[in-house]
Design an enzyme around this catalytic site. Structure first.
Site, mmCIF file in Angstrom:
data_model
loop_
_atom_site.group_PDB
_atom_site.id
_atom_site.type_symbol
_atom_site.label_atom_id
_atom_site.label_comp_id
_atom_site.label_asym_id
_atom_site.label_seq_id
_atom_site.Cartn_x
_atom_site.Cartn_y
_atom_site.Cartn_z
ATOM 1 N N ASP A 21 0.870 -1.180 0.000
ATOM 2 C CA ASP A 21 0.000 0.000 0.000
ATOM 3 C C ASP A 21 0.904 1.226 0.000
ATOM 4 O O ASP A 21 1.635 1.475 0.970
ATOM 5 C CB ASP A 21 -0.886 -0.014 1.247
ATOM 6 C CG ASP A 21 -1.898 1.123 1.269
ATOM 7 O OD1 ASP A 21 -1.770 2.069 0.463
ATOM 8 O OD2 ASP A 21 -2.819 1.069 2.106
ATOM 9 N N GLU A 47 -1.349 -1.171 -4.044
ATOM 10 C CA GLU A 47 -2.524 -0.388 -3.662
ATOM 11 C C GLU A 47 -2.204 1.105 -3.596
ATOM 12 O O GLU A 47 -1.144 1.502 -3.112
ATOM 13 C CB GLU A 47 -3.019 -0.865 -2.294
ATOM 14 C CG GLU A 47 -4.220 -0.109 -1.761
ATOM 15 C CD GLU A 47 -4.695 -0.640 -0.426
ATOM 16 O OE1 GLU A 47 -5.414 0.097 0.282
ATOM 17 O OE2 GLU A 47 -4.350 -1.791 -0.074
ATOM 18 N N GLU A 100 -10.785 2.506 -1.438
ATOM 19 C CA GLU A 100 -11.155 2.949 -0.099
ATOM 20 C C GLU A 100 -11.679 4.379 -0.080
ATOM 21 O O GLU A 100 -12.444 4.757 0.806
ATOM 22 C CB GLU A 100 -9.983 2.823 0.862
ATOM 23 C CG GLU A 100 -8.830 3.759 0.581
ATOM 24 C CD GLU A 100 -7.774 3.719 1.665
ATOM 25 O OE1 GLU A 100 -7.973 4.360 2.699
ATOM 26 O OE2 GLU A 100 -6.757 3.040 1.463
ATOM 27 N N HIS A 128 -11.977 -3.240 1.955
ATOM 28 C CA HIS A 128 -11.053 -2.507 2.812
ATOM 29 C C HIS A 128 -11.609 -2.478 4.233
ATOM 30 O O HIS A 128 -12.817 -2.392 4.445
ATOM 31 C CB HIS A 128 -10.926 -1.086 2.259
ATOM 32 C CG HIS A 128 -10.071 -0.155 3.038
ATOM 33 N ND1 HIS A 128 -10.565 0.659 4.039
ATOM 34 C CD2 HIS A 128 -8.753 0.124 2.955
ATOM 35 C CE1 HIS A 128 -9.593 1.400 4.523
ATOM 36 N NE2 HIS A 128 -8.474 1.097 3.897
#
Length: 392
Positions: free
Chosen positions: A216, A243, A269, A318
């Site tokens: 991420d 991500e 998200e 998420h």
């Protein structure tokens, strides 16, 4: 038969302290951004709270049955709480809670023409939507996943999200501990620079070679840097996805990056509804969709997952700092989604989130059993929530 009606809407703003913070220790400045101790955690750009903040919403009917919902509101949960009180509650009082989707459309349209399909308005609606599904399930005596058409699975697979330690040596040691417990997938919260990110991946890989990793990047890179990172990760192999590599509004950049790499580019998200996600799917800018049920609500999360499946893109819900109600909602959605990849497991958040439940949700780093009780299948400890709430 007399129809059931909603008679009260209650908001509970929670800000829970914990010894270990979300995503671990910070390098925040000595004088954090006021108010409430919020601070930016460089190189990430968002503000974070030192506590676990959330909004719980309770809907109660004339028969005394209640349903609970939760918004992912990691900072200033007072804001969506006020949206619920001032804008949504008047439209909810007197409504039949079994009409979940018609109510949701009515709530969405209240501020739609004014440009408020997202943001705090959507957060507030998400909490109400989850509460409506919980309430509808309790009234019907069925779990939410049954109301959604049935579960594809009884067990939801997870990945461990984050190694909240201050340096690579300690992250590697924690990864080895997780691997010894049978964990097969770990997501690293990075975005610290391409060289630094790849060094972290190498350190963790050396300590836990059997674990598949994901990265991420927390929206920190430009296209050139994200491309270098993606190519470096691909060369190392065993990477599940990359991500949030670019700015969250950069649709064209993500589409360009997706064409340059074989890694699935994961986003979602920051998205609140199907209208957010559809252009990303159409332009092949996303290879893994990550709706957060506490930001979308159950209704929109399912719509997003169906759109993704129609574009042959899997869904991986998420889950970050929201507590036990949102966790239960995410598990029901994960059970009902056809093309599921996995669900995000936040160890510290899950531990903190269980405090508001009378009994913990069974599960952890190896996955969660899908709740089978009516509604969300969890019971909120009203006495605990009332004691912890800053306002109602």
């Amino acid at each position: 038969m007399t129809p059931t009606r909603i008679t009260s809407v209650d908001c509970f703003v929670l800000k829970l302290s914990n010894d270990e913070r979300y995503l671990g220790p910070t390098n925040e400045p000595a004088n954090p951004t006021p108010p409430a101790g919020y601070a930016v955690r460089p190189p990430w750009r968002s503000i974070y709270s030192p506590r676990f903040e959330t909004l719980l919403v309770r809907l109660t009917t004339d028969s005394g049955v209640s349903g609970w919902g939760e918004a992912l509101a990691p900072v200033a949960p007072e804001v969506p709480a006020e949206v619920v009180r001032r804008l949504l509650a008047p439209a909810l009082i007197g409504a039949d809670p079994r009409h979940v989707r018609p109510i949701g459309v009515r709530l969405r349209d209240l501020m739609r023409e004014r440009g408020h399909l997202g943001g705090h308005q959507a957060d507030a609606i998400a909490a109400v939507d989850i509460a409506l599904w919980d309430l509808a399930g309790r009234l019907a005596g069925l779990p939410v996943h049954e109301l959604l058409g049935g579960a594809f699975r009884e067990h939801v697979p997870t990945y461990v999200s984050g190694l909240p330690r201050p340096d690579d040596a300690q992250r590697a040691a924690l990864a080895a501990e997780w691997a010894a417990k049978g964990v097969e997938r770990i997501k690293l919260h990075l975005g610290k620079g391409v060289a630094a990110d790849l060094a972290t991946v190498d350190a963790v890989r050396a300590a836990a070679p059997q674990v598949r990793l994901a990265v991420d990047a927390h929206w920190t890179y430009d296209l050139a840097a994200a491309t270098r990172l993606a190519r470096g990760l691909t060369a190392r192999g065993g990477i599940e996805f990359l991500e949030a590599p670019l700015a969250p509004e950069d649709l064209a950049g993500h589409a360009d990056l997706a064409r340059r790499t074989d890694l699935p580019v994961a986003v979602g998200e920051a998205m609140r509804h199907r209208y957010d996600v559809l252009p990303w799917l159409r332009q092949r800018a996303v290879g893994l969709v990550q709706p957060d049920v506490a930001r979308t609500g159950i209704t929109e999360a399912m719509a997003i997952a169906e759109l993704a499946a129609a574009h042959h893109v899997p869904t991986a819900p998420h889950h970050s700092v929201a507590l036990g109600v949102a966790l239960a909602a995410g598990l029901h959605v994960s059970a009902a989604v056809e093309h599921l990849s996995c669900f995000e497991y936040q160890p510290t958040t899950t531990e903190v989130g269980q405090r508001i439940l009378t009994a913990p949700l069974p599960g952890g780093p190896d996955g969660f059993a899908v709740p089978t009780g009516p509604g969300l299948g969890v019971e909120v400890d009203l006495a605990t929530v009332s004691a912890l709430a800053e306002e109602r």
